[in-house]
Scaffold this motif. Structure first.
Motif, PDB file in Angstrom:
ATOM      1  N   PHE A   1      18.594 -39.590 -63.311  1.00 24.37           N
ATOM      2  CA  PHE A   1      18.328 -39.861 -61.896  1.00 24.37           C
ATOM      3  C   PHE A   1      19.568 -40.457 -61.237  1.00 24.37           C
ATOM      4  O   PHE A   1      20.382 -41.103 -61.896  1.00 24.37           O
ATOM      5  N   PRO A   2      19.731 -40.221 -59.933  1.00 21.55           N
ATOM      6  CA  PRO A   2      20.931 -40.704 -59.239  1.00 21.55           C
ATOM      7  C   PRO A   2      20.885 -42.203 -58.994  1.00 21.55           C
ATOM      8  O   PRO A   2      19.811 -42.821 -59.016  1.00 21.55           O
ATOM      9  N   PHE A   3      22.053 -42.777 -58.752  1.00 19.34           N
ATOM     10  CA  PHE A   3      22.144 -44.207 -58.464  1.00 19.34           C
ATOM     11  C   PHE A   3      21.355 -44.504 -57.188  1.00 19.34           C
ATOM     12  O   PHE A   3      21.523 -43.830 -56.178  1.00 19.34           O
ATOM     13  N   PRO A   4      20.492 -45.515 -57.207  1.00 16.59           N
ATOM     14  CA  PRO A   4      19.607 -45.773 -56.061  1.00 16.59           C
ATOM     15  C   PRO A   4      20.351 -46.185 -54.787  1.00 16.59           C
ATOM     16  O   PRO A   4      21.498 -46.632 -54.842  1.00 16.59           O
ATOM     17  N   GLU A   5      19.661 -46.046 -53.667  1.00 18.22           N
ATOM     18  CA  GLU A   5      20.173 -46.568 -52.401  1.00 18.22           C
ATOM     19  C   GLU A   5      20.001 -48.082 -52.384  1.00 18.22           C
ATOM     20  O   GLU A   5      19.112 -48.628 -53.038  1.00 18.22           O
ATOM     21  N   VAL A   6      20.869 -48.742 -51.618  1.00 12.30           N
ATOM     22  CA  VAL A   6      20.737 -50.181 -51.415  1.00 12.30           C
ATOM     23  C   VAL A   6      20.148 -50.412 -50.026  1.00 12.30           C
ATOM     24  O   VAL A   6      20.678 -49.913 -49.030  1.00 12.30           O
TER      25      VAL A   6
END
Length: 431
Positions: free
Chosen positions: A303-308
């Motif tokens: 999974f991609p790095f999450p949004e902040v």
């Protein structure tokens, strides 16, 4: 690039085995003039594919091009990764580069361009380069001008153990930073080590800060900071604070500060043996996890790095890099023709099938069979922004300072503000 199992700092598929390739260096000091004798044009091609299977595959492609172009000879010079960098630094200083040469794009390519040593490929390749995967071309676009053609691309993301997520009651991978921290807490509560990290090697920790900077300050802010030599902005400080939030949860495996990446007790093996739920790593991760550990098989997910929350970045903006080729200024048309051949559907399919790179030609995607690589490729196709590895995007000393300062933050000896200031100080010293 080289064998993914030997991945090291900042490179997609990594450090290649030591030593020279089949072509000796004698007479290959970057002094090819693309000239001709007896009506034959000799093109000198420098690359770093010294390991199998890429070494044999690339040599065979050169022979095929020669067969299709009887008046062209491809002279291959293959160097191990670090030796190549050293030699290219010397050639850049001398003012003469090989006809075709490997490039990662970013800061080093810009230095070569600024010195007037690299061919502008924008118009000479437009008819066919427009069809390449847009994100793959990003590292070689400087101020809107194309100075390189990609043959590989990849991204960093989270590789996770589905069974351990299920054990912790996590039904879907997190998409926000707060959700990610919550998942870390759930894993710890379930007696699972959330993350594996190779603290000894520093570069894996840098990935966290880089992504957090992308998600808080934004991709454009990283570019501007590189130009202004100033990383003290609020977005960069917040990136460090968010990383400190994670570190304070003590999410990493026992002894992580002394752990390497690809050793039997290192980061990849810890995940591959089911002893940690996640690692933040490139598309080569499944290969290394299986090579130094047992591998997770169908239990492995991506999974991609999450949004902040409240940040300027989006989850569709990716951090990564790849390999490409550039030409010396004034290179003959035969060199451009070779780049077109190397970026063709037929060649890319062969590279994907035989060497494991991700396709840069969309028409070559049908060759992909590995579900993990398909998952990464899908994210790359959807990418709305791109940031090259920081140790390639910036001057080498700046990239190293990012690695060192972030490692110090993770170890507890530097604050978020000190990280931003240290990187800024180093960047200004490089002016």
């Amino acid at each position: 690039m080289g064998d993914p199992a030997l991945s090291r700092r900042g490179f997609l598929a990594a450090s290649v085995a030591a030593g020279l390739g089949a072509t000796a260096l004698s007479g290959c000091g970057g002094d090819s003039d693309g000239g001709s004798s007896s009506g034959t044009t000799t093109i000198e091609w420098w690359n770093i594919s010294t390991t199998q299977p890429a070494k044999t595959v690339w040599a065979a492609l050169a022979k095929k091009f020669e067969a299709d172009n009887p008046k062209v000879r491809i002279k291959i010079v293959q160097l191990e990764n670090d030796a190549y960098k050293s030699k290219m630094t010397a050639l850049t200083a001398s003012g003469k580069l090989p006809d075709i040469f490997h490039t990662w794009g970013g800061g080093v390519l810009r230095q070569q361009v600024d010195a007037g040593l690299v061919e502008d490929l924008t118009d000479r390749t437009r008819t066919w380069a427009d069809g390449l995967l847009p994100v793959a071309k990003e590292p070689y676009l400087l101020d809107g001008t194309a100075y390189g053609i990609p043959f590989d691309i990849g991204m960093i993301g989270f590789w996770y153990n589905k069974a351990l997520f299920e054990k912790a009651g996590i039904s879907t991978p997190p998409t926000t930073w707060n959700g990610f921290l919550d998942a870390v807490g759930k894993l710890k509560a379930a007696g699972v080590t959330p993350l594996a990290l190779a603290g000894k090697e520093k570069w894996p920790g840098m990935y966290y800060w880089a992504y957090l900077a992308m998600r808080t300050a934004g991709v454009d802010a990283l570019r501007k900071a590189g130009e202004s030599k100033d990383f003290t902005g609020d977005g960069f400080v917040r990136a460090g604070r968010h990383l400190k939030e994670l570190v304070d949860l003590q999410p990493f495996q026992k002894g992580f500060l002394g752990a390497a990446y690809s050793t039997p007790t290192g980061q990849a093996a810890t995940v591959g043996n089911g002893k940690a739920a996640m690692e933040l790593m490139g598309q080569w991760a499944p290969v290394v996890e299986a090579d130094v550990g047992k591998g997770l098989g169908a239990n492995l997910g991506f999974f991609p790095f999450p949004e902040v929350e409240g940040g300027n970045g989006k989850i569709t903006e990716v951090f990564g890099g790849g390999g490409g080729h550039a030409l010396r200024r004034g290179a003959p048309q035969a060199a451009v023709d070779f780049l077109e051949f190397f970026a063709s559907r037929a060649t890319d399919r062969e590279l994907v099938r035989k060497t494991g790179v991700l396709p840069v030609v969309p028409a070559a995607e049908s060759v992909l069979t590995d579900p993990n690589l398909k998952a990464v490729q899908a994210r790359l196709k959807e990418a709305t922004g791109f940031q090259l590895y920081l140790d390639q995007a910036y001057a080498p000393a700046v990239g190293q300072e990012v690695n060192d300062s972030v490692a110090a933050l993770i170890a507890g000896s530097k604050s978020a503000e000190q990280v931003a200031q240290s990187i800024t100080t180093t960047a200004k010293e490089e002016q």
